[in-house]
Design an enzyme around this catalytic site. Structure first.
Site, PDB file in Angstrom:
ATOM      1  N   THR A 134       6.112 -13.335   5.662  1.00  0.00           N
ATOM      2  CA  THR A 134       5.587 -12.728   4.443  1.00  0.00           C
ATOM      3  C   THR A 134       6.394 -11.485   4.134  1.00  0.00           C
ATOM      4  O   THR A 134       6.727 -10.711   5.041  1.00  0.00           O
ATOM      5  CB  THR A 134       4.091 -12.389   4.585  1.00  0.00           C
ATOM      6  OG1 THR A 134       3.622 -11.793   3.375  1.00  0.00           O
ATOM      7  CG2 THR A 134       3.824 -11.438   5.740  1.00  0.00           C
ATOM      8  N   GLU A 184      -1.866 -13.141   6.145  1.00  0.00           N
ATOM      9  CA  GLU A 184      -2.321 -12.856   7.502  1.00  0.00           C
ATOM     10  C   GLU A 184      -3.696 -13.433   7.811  1.00  0.00           C
ATOM     11  O   GLU A 184      -4.123 -13.408   8.971  1.00  0.00           O
ATOM     12  CB  GLU A 184      -2.342 -11.337   7.724  1.00  0.00           C
ATOM     13  CG  GLU A 184      -0.975 -10.688   7.735  1.00  0.00           C
ATOM     14  CD  GLU A 184      -0.426 -10.338   6.346  1.00  0.00           C
ATOM     15  OE1 GLU A 184       0.561  -9.596   6.269  1.00  0.00           O
ATOM     16  OE2 GLU A 184      -0.999 -10.832   5.345  1.00  0.00           O
ATOM     17  N   LYS A 222      -3.028   6.921  -9.940  1.00  0.00           N
ATOM     18  CA  LYS A 222      -3.760   8.180  -9.865  1.00  0.00           C
ATOM     19  C   LYS A 222      -3.242   9.107 -10.960  1.00  0.00           C
ATOM     20  O   LYS A 222      -2.096   9.550 -10.908  1.00  0.00           O
ATOM     21  CB  LYS A 222      -3.593   8.826  -8.490  1.00  0.00           C
ATOM     22  CG  LYS A 222      -4.251   8.009  -7.380  1.00  0.00           C
ATOM     23  CD  LYS A 222      -4.083   8.653  -6.025  1.00  0.00           C
ATOM     24  CE  LYS A 222      -4.760   7.809  -4.944  1.00  0.00           C
ATOM     25  NZ  LYS A 222      -4.565   8.367  -3.589  1.00  0.00           N
ATOM     26  N   TRP A 266      -8.763   7.983 -10.505  1.00  0.00           N
ATOM     27  CA  TRP A 266      -8.270   6.687 -10.045  1.00  0.00           C
ATOM     28  C   TRP A 266      -8.416   5.655 -11.150  1.00  0.00           C
ATOM     29  O   TRP A 266      -9.487   5.541 -11.762  1.00  0.00           O
ATOM     30  CB  TRP A 266      -9.069   6.289  -8.809  1.00  0.00           C
ATOM     31  CG  TRP A 266      -8.632   5.032  -8.132  1.00  0.00           C
ATOM     32  CD1 TRP A 266      -7.663   4.893  -7.196  1.00  0.00           C
ATOM     33  CD2 TRP A 266      -9.187   3.727  -8.332  1.00  0.00           C
ATOM     34  NE1 TRP A 266      -7.565   3.584  -6.799  1.00  0.00           N
ATOM     35  CE2 TRP A 266      -8.490   2.847  -7.485  1.00  0.00           C
ATOM     36  CE3 TRP A 266     -10.193   3.217  -9.150  1.00  0.00           C
ATOM     37  CZ2 TRP A 266      -8.777   1.495  -7.429  1.00  0.00           C
ATOM     38  CZ3 TRP A 266     -10.468   1.860  -9.090  1.00  0.00           C
ATOM     39  CH2 TRP A 266      -9.758   1.014  -8.235  1.00  0.00           C
TER      40      TRP A 266
END
Length: 560
Positions: A193, A341, A451, A456
């Site tokens: 990956t 994963e 940000k 956010w």
């Protein structure tokens, strides 16, 4: 150390009792019993019964054994999605060897790195990849030979040490192989990956993990509110088989005995042809590939109907605009979530009964959510101190997980493995909220969070809103440096019809309505919105936000 561990009573087994290991070969044996007359189809070239497929798996095992492949060896495969690849999914691990699914879309130097790092000793390759492998061969001294895969066998000229052609050599082998039994913790598969920095990371899974993942996926695919696949359905992947085993679905479809259709190289005309001629019921892909299919002229114009086609979306968030576009064409979309994963399944957008019985507009936001954790997945949202955040639909936390099928380490990467598994949890790098029903909604990748002015902003939320604007085919939102606010959102937009691009003023007006409705804050509206012909993608079709940021920075050095 887990403080909750206890030592319960364990009774001895009867001396003659057998507790067989969970091995991939058991999935194959079950499939032949279940499949009946169902087939495995490759493009418009090959049709196999499940019994023929099983025999070919045995023949491939004989062929690989002849070439010296033994338990523990790593065998690389470079092929398009095919019946041959599916045969490798079984034959190689069933020998006790390790299947390395090579990402053929990587740059040559990355392909070389992964094959060196994996220590491949034998390679199966489609003729389309000979030119990529030839300059690498001298740097792969461990490779003892190459087996050529062709759709239409014909002589080729190459410097590689070819042992012959797949079909020709397969036909000479016996149709039964006495496969060994071994520990279920044996490694079965390995792939790599890519991240934003450093070399690709090796991810591996054991027989036990793949069998348990298959059983869980089969369960969720038949759950009310998420019914996708059973042995009466026709399945065709549109996720490369080198990418997390095509999300594990080929194993699941085989286990169920479903009819399977493999399209080879992803060509829009062939995909549409197979969808229609084979009456495909279910596929899975990233949003960009679904957009490619529904934008194809014969489908978008209504000349070809895909009513009843169910598409599972993963890899990236499903924009509501794309889900609406698909719905108008009769296509049912659902989402699931995971990562390389995690094998990959972690969550699925399983609709509760009250929503499953409601209309599409009511279902839409729920279909596009990240979903509920599937059985056997322990999922938590935590803050930067590792403390659980409340399930209030607003408080953001990083997703961390435990499940029986998560990779236990990166291959030969101790430091990266410790970072992945810090505190005894696998950390996904995704930030999300959870509501009172338990539904997860990813807000962003940690590395993609914008940000601005200390606030956010979710790039996914802005993308979702822009995707629903008239004339928008694709959109990507990233943060770009800003001297005053730190970062500001910027958007790239691809028009549905290049001759009639969306009006940017109307697009901004639509975002202002979302501000007035309290859905977003005014500083979330991108100041920079650019119409582009295409948006950069990764090797598996995801939005390449790292490259997008780099390109925007290069175009405006003053912003850096």
């Amino acid at each position: 150390m887990d403080q909750n561990r206890v030592t319960p009573k364990i009774l001895p087994s009867t001396p003659s009792a057998v507790n067989p290991p969970l091995l991939i070969g058991d999935l194959l044996r079950s499939s032949v019993r279940m499949a009946g007359e169902n087939q495995i189809v490759y493009r418009d070239i090959t049709r196999l019964s499940y019994r023929q497929f099983e025999q070919r798996v045995h023949q491939l095992a004989h062929l690989l054994t002849e070439q010296g492949v033994k338990a523990g060896d790593v065998v690389a495969v470079l092929d398009w999605d095919s019946h041959r690849y599916l045969e490798c999914f079984f034959a190689i691990p069933m020998l006790g060897a390790v299947l390395h699914t090579v990402n053929v879309r990587l740059a040559p130097e990355q392909i070389l790195y992964t094959m060196e790092h994996a220590e491949d000793m034998f390679v199966l390759t489609h003729e389309d990849f000979l030119a990529q492998l030839e300059p690498l061969a001298e740097q792969l001294p461990r490779v003892k030979g190459y087996l050529l895969c062709q759709d239409h066998p014909a002589p080729v000229s190459t410097s590689l040490n070819l042992i012959g052609e797949y079909e020709t050599l397969l036909a000479k082998q016996p149709t039964h192989y006495d496969f060994p039994t071994f520990d279920e913790q044996a490694v079965a598969t390995l792939f790599y990956t890519t991240g934003t920095t450093g070399n690709p990371k090796g991810v591996f899974f054991t027989h036990r993990q793949l069998v348990l993942h298959t059983l869980a996926e089969a369960n969720i695919f038949q759950t009310p509110g998420f019914e996708l696949l059973n042995r009466n359905k026709v399945y065709m992947p549109i996720t490369p088989m080198f990418h997390v085993h095509a999300w594990g679905v080929p194993y699941t479809a085989t286990f169920m005995g479903a009819t399977q259709v493999y399209p080879g190289r992803y060509e829009p005309e062939m995909l549409v042809k197979l969808l229609v001629s084979e009456k495909v019921d279910v596929s899975h892909c990233v949003p960009t590939l679904l957009n490619m299919v529904v934008s194809a002229e014969p489908i978008a114009s209504g000349k070809i109907k895909l009513d009843g086609w169910h598409v599972l979306i993963g890899g990236s968030a499903l924009p509501q605009g794309l889900a609406k576009k698909a719905h108008l064409l009769g296509i049912d979309t659902r989402t699931a979530y995971g990562m390389s994963e995690t094998c990959p399944l972690l969550t699925a957008a399983v609709l509760p009964k009250d929503l499953a019985e409601s209309d599409f507009d009511t279902q839409l936001p729920w279909r596009c959510k990240t979903g509920l954790p599937v059985p056997l997945v322990d999922l938590q949202l935590v803050d930067e101190e590792g403390q659980l955040v409340p399930a209030d639909g607003e408080t953001v936390g990083e997703i961390r997980v435990r499940a029986p099928w998560l990779t236990q380490a990166y291959y030969k990467e101790q430091e990266r493995s410790e970072e992945l598994w810090r505190d005894g949890w696998l950390h996904t790098g995704d930030v999300a909220v959870q509501d009172e029903r338990g539904f997860i909604q990813i807000r962003d990748r940690i590395k993609d969070v914008i940000k601005t002015g200390g606030e956010w902003v979710s790039s996914l939320e802005i993308e979702n809103l822009i995707s629903q604007c008239e004339g928008v085919a694709e959109v990507a939102v990233v943060g770009v440096a800003d001297a005053r606010w730190g970062e500001r959102p910027a958007a790239l937009v691809v028009a549905s019809t290049p001759d009639h691009p969306p009006c940017l003023d109307q697009l901004r007006a639509s975002l202002l309505k979302a501000v007035e409705g309290g859905r977003i804050n005014k500083w979330a509206i991108p100041e920079q919105i650019e119409l582009v012909d295409a948006i950069p993608k990764t090797s598996v079709g995801k939005l390449n936000k790292k490259l997008i940021r780099e390109q925007l920075k290069a175009a405006d050095p003053a912003a850096s």
